[in-house]
Design a protein around this motif. Structure first.
Motif, PDB file in Angstrom:
ATOM      1  N   ILE A   1     -33.219 -19.113  21.594  1.00 61.17           N
ATOM      2  CA  ILE A   1     -32.876 -18.146  20.536  1.00 61.17           C
ATOM      3  C   ILE A   1     -33.328 -18.665  19.172  1.00 61.17           C
ATOM      4  CG2 ILE A   1     -30.954 -16.999  19.359  1.00 61.17           C
ATOM      5  CD1 ILE A   1     -29.451 -17.093  22.026  1.00 61.17           C
TER       6      ILE A   1
ATOM      7  N   SER B   1     -21.735 -17.171  17.527  1.00 60.18           N
ATOM      8  CA  SER B   1     -22.921 -16.745  16.792  1.00 60.18           C
ATOM      9  C   SER B   1     -24.165 -16.657  17.674  1.00 60.18           C
ATOM     10  CB  SER B   1     -23.170 -17.667  15.595  1.00 60.18           C
ATOM     11  OG  SER B   1     -23.234 -18.992  16.011  1.00 60.18           O
ATOM     12  N   TYR B   2     -24.182 -17.340  18.812  1.00 62.54           N
ATOM     13  CA  TYR B   2     -25.358 -17.251  19.677  1.00 62.54           C
ATOM     14  C   TYR B   2     -25.096 -16.419  20.927  1.00 62.54           C
ATOM     15  CZ  TYR B   2     -27.809 -20.969  17.147  1.00 62.54           C
ATOM     16  OH  TYR B   2     -28.449 -21.718  16.193  1.00 62.54           O
TER      17      TYR B   2
ATOM     18  N   ARG C   1     -17.687 -21.741  17.892  1.00 66.38           N
ATOM     19  CA  ARG C   1     -18.488 -21.053  16.869  1.00 66.38           C
ATOM     20  C   ARG C   1     -19.919 -20.841  17.330  1.00 66.38           C
ATOM     21  NH1 ARG C   1     -18.158 -23.128  10.984  1.00 66.38           N
ATOM     22  NH2 ARG C   1     -19.865 -21.642  10.895  1.00 66.38           N
ATOM     23  N   ILE C   2     -20.455 -21.796  18.125  1.00 61.37           N
ATOM     24  CA  ILE C   2     -21.799 -21.593  18.674  1.00 61.37           C
ATOM     25  C   ILE C   2     -21.782 -20.374  19.586  1.00 61.37           C
ATOM     26  CG2 ILE C   2     -23.508 -22.544  20.267  1.00 61.37           C
ATOM     27  CD1 ILE C   2     -23.029 -25.249  19.104  1.00 61.37           C
TER      28      ILE C   2
ATOM     29  N   VAL D   1     -29.737 -21.582  23.773  1.00 58.06           N
ATOM     30  CA  VAL D   1     -29.568 -21.667  22.320  1.00 58.06           C
ATOM     31  C   VAL D   1     -30.897 -22.034  21.668  1.00 58.06           C
ATOM     32  CG1 VAL D   1     -28.506 -23.000  20.472  1.00 58.06           C
ATOM     33  CG2 VAL D   1     -27.115 -22.214  22.379  1.00 58.06           C
TER      34      VAL D   1
END
Lengths: 118, 496
Positions: free
Chosen positions: A115, A103-104, A99-100, A112
């Motif tokens: 961002i 979304s990133y 999921r990281i 990360v």
């Protein structure tokens, strides 16, 4: 002799440190999880080692066989539970990394963080 | 057929555990919420009943499957665990009441039943730790509750929730694995996992070095889980980005349950068996507690994000609990243990207020709240009242435990009087950071762009009932104090 007699414990300590070092030093989240797994596996080895009895076999009672030495089955059972816990943790960790990544668009910790700061 | 009342210690864990798979089957938000709420309330009723039994008749021991301890698995509920059982199941029940409205904005409707499943697993894990009488079951329940908590936190709307939860997962796993190493080393030397049996057998262990190492591993591992300063780094982000109801739930109980295990081991198992253990315990934890109180409060003072501010205040409050415990006296432990209860009330109410603010459309930062009190007077008034309890104003729950803490410090004589300084400084800083929020909400000019509405009546009712409890337990502190005093007594003199 003492040193080699206890080599399992040395392997335990070395694996533990390799795992911990990997978790702390790597920025890639997957590599961190690999380090975490090595770290946990080291503990499995500690438990498996401590139940070993010299000359002991699997603890299965058999009629007619007396005077047999058995290894301690309890730590093996305990560590079976801990292995399951480790698998669940790893699976959850990997799911979070997916999921990281979604979304990133990256799984490098410093990127990360970069961002997030923007 | 044994009466059901005898089965309560196991039901405490089994009810939420069995309800969890049931909730997966109940699709639809309302039905899932209702089943979760029912299970949580049932757990709460059980914990109240257990607490009453412990107050009347002393510790309750339960043999799982009727196998006698130390061979079978023993569940053991004494005053300490009974008090925290109330905290955990009570926090879960109140947070679920808030969650009914506040989760609507945060978790997609088709996932909510899965979310509630994770909630129930977290609840059963936390209660499991408290009733377990042996070291390995504590580990298993700790992992159940941690894994479920990671899922709950990852449910947060912002993507930073994911990075926060990843950090928590790595650190939490390292903490739990450290604990596991410690338990393994003790098992190696004693051949038992039952805590009471462990304490008895440690007397006869010839070589105490592995036990000393085990004590180190267990203390550090649990210190990570309990977010004891400098090992608290996972906590602020995890609290900030979790859904609001989840923040209220975990802030009220999860770190305290880890502290419970830490105190159990240090006092119950190690205290009489390791020479010089009490001095080591104090020398290691007291400085950390003092630094946590002062430093974390100072960070809260400059923090702009409201949830982060409260999270750092939680780190400071863990310092108070730990400071009480590190005094190793009956009054000190009473202060620390009752502070677990009182802080859960105060911080729970504050995070409920945050959930109400969010539901009303307010921005959750100190500057973003400017003028919010005019449009949301009831929510902000509750925030102020809960803030007073956090600071420790007389008449609120927070005052009672801090008063005991000051008394415990004074008992130590002139040297102990020095320790009052961090307690007072920490409370003064708490006045300042709560004041910053009040100043912005009440006295700053309103943000013209924001149109705020008062939170739904249901949420306000829950919020104000918890605020009411803060006042009630400030004026009538018998229940937490009595249980805390009896817990302190059993921790210090376990064999009388």
């Amino acid at each position: 002799m003492e040193f080699f007699g206890l080599y399992n414990y040395w392997v335990f300590a070395v694996l533990l440190m390799i795992g911990l070092y990997t978790v702390m030093s790597k920025a890639n989240l997957i590599k961190k999880l690999i380090g975490m797994s090595i770290f946990q596996s080291a503990v499995f080895l500690l438990y498996i080692t401590m139940d070993k009895v010299e000359g002991g076999t699997a603890p299965i009672l058999k009629p007619g066989v007396d005077g047999q030495i058995y290894s301690n089955p309890l730590p093996q059972v305990l560590i079976l539970t801990a292995i399951v816990v480790g698998v669940a943790t790893l699976a959850l960790g990997l799911a979070i990394v997916v999921r990281i990544s979604e979304s990133y668009g990256t799984i490098e910790e410093d990127e990360v963080r970069e961002i997030d700061r923007e | 057929m044994m009466p059901i009342i005898a089965q309560l210690p196991i039901l405490q864990v089994v009810v939420p555990l069995m309800a969890a798979p049931l909730v997966i089957l109940l699709r639809g938000r309302n039905l899932a919420w209702f089943a979760t709420m029912a299970a949580s309330l049932f757990a709460f009723a059980i914990s109240m009943n257990l607490a009453n039994r412990v107050r009347e008749a002393g510790p309750v021991s339960y043999e799982v499957g009727s196998w006698p301890a130390p061979y079978g698995i023993e569940l053991y509920v004494d005053a300490f665990s009974a008090l925290l059982l109330i905290v955990v199941s009570g926090a879960s029940s109140f947070a679920l009441l808030i969650a009914r409205n506040s989760l609507k904005h945060e978790v997609p409707e088709d996932r909510q039943h899965l979310f509630y499943t994770a909630w129930l697993l977290a609840l059963s894990g936390l209660t499991g730790i408290l009733v377990a009488g042996d070291a390995f079951n504590i580990f298993v329940f700790m992992e159940i509750s941690s894994l479920a908590t990671y899922i709950l936190i990852a449910g947060g709307k912002q993507r930073q929730a994911l990075t926060a939860v990843f950090k928590y997962l790595i650190l939490g796993t390292i903490g739990a694995t450290f604990y596991l190493i410690g338990v393994g080393l003790i098992y190696m030397m004693t051949g038992t996992l039952n805590l009471a049996d462990m304490a008895a057998r440690l007397h006869n262990v010839a070589d105490l070095k592995p036990i000393l190492v085990a004590g180190g591993f267990i203390t550090v591992g649990l210190a990570i889980k309990a977010a004891i300063f400098p090992l608290h780094t996972w906590l602020p982000n995890a609290y900030t980005y979790a859904p609001h109801a989840v923040t209220a739930f975990i802030a009220a109980c999860s770190t305290k349950v880890s502290l419970y295990v830490l105190l159990r081991f240090d006092f119950f198992v190690f205290q009489d068996n390791l020479p010089g253990h009490v001095a080591q315990f104090t020398a290691f934890l007291m400085p950390l507690a003092v630094i946590a109180i002062v430093l974390a409060s100072l960070i809260a003072l400059v923090e702009n994000d409201l949830k982060r501010l409260l999270a750092f205040s939680s780190v400071a409050q863990i310092g108070y609990i730990l400071l009480g415990a590190s005094l190793v006296s009956v009054t000190g432990l009473t202060a620390g243990i009752s502070h677990m209860f009182n802080h859960a009330l105060a911080k729970g109410a504050l995070f409920f207020a945050v959930a109400c603010l969010a539901a009303g459309g307010a921005r959750l930062s100190v500057t973003g709240l400017s003028g919010a009190a005019r449009q949301m007077p009831l929510t902000m008034a509750a925030f102020v009242a809960a803030g007073l309890s956090l600071i420790g104003i007389p008449g609120t729950a927070g005052f009672v435990s801090k008063w005991y803490l000051v008394r415990a410090c004074l008992e130590l004589g002139p040297w102990g009087a020095l320790l009052i300084a961090p307690v007072l400084v920490g409370s003064l800083i708490a006045v300042l950071y709560v004041w910053r929020v009040i100043e912005s909400a009440y006295f700053a000019s309103a943000n013209q762009s924001d149109k705020l509405t008062e939170a739904p009546r249901w949420m306000l009712a829950v919020l104000w009932s918890v605020v009411g409890l803060n006042v009630y337990f400030g004026l009538q502190p018998t229940l937490p104090l009595e249980l805390a005093a009896s817990a302190a007594d059993t921790l210090l003199f376990p064999y009388d």
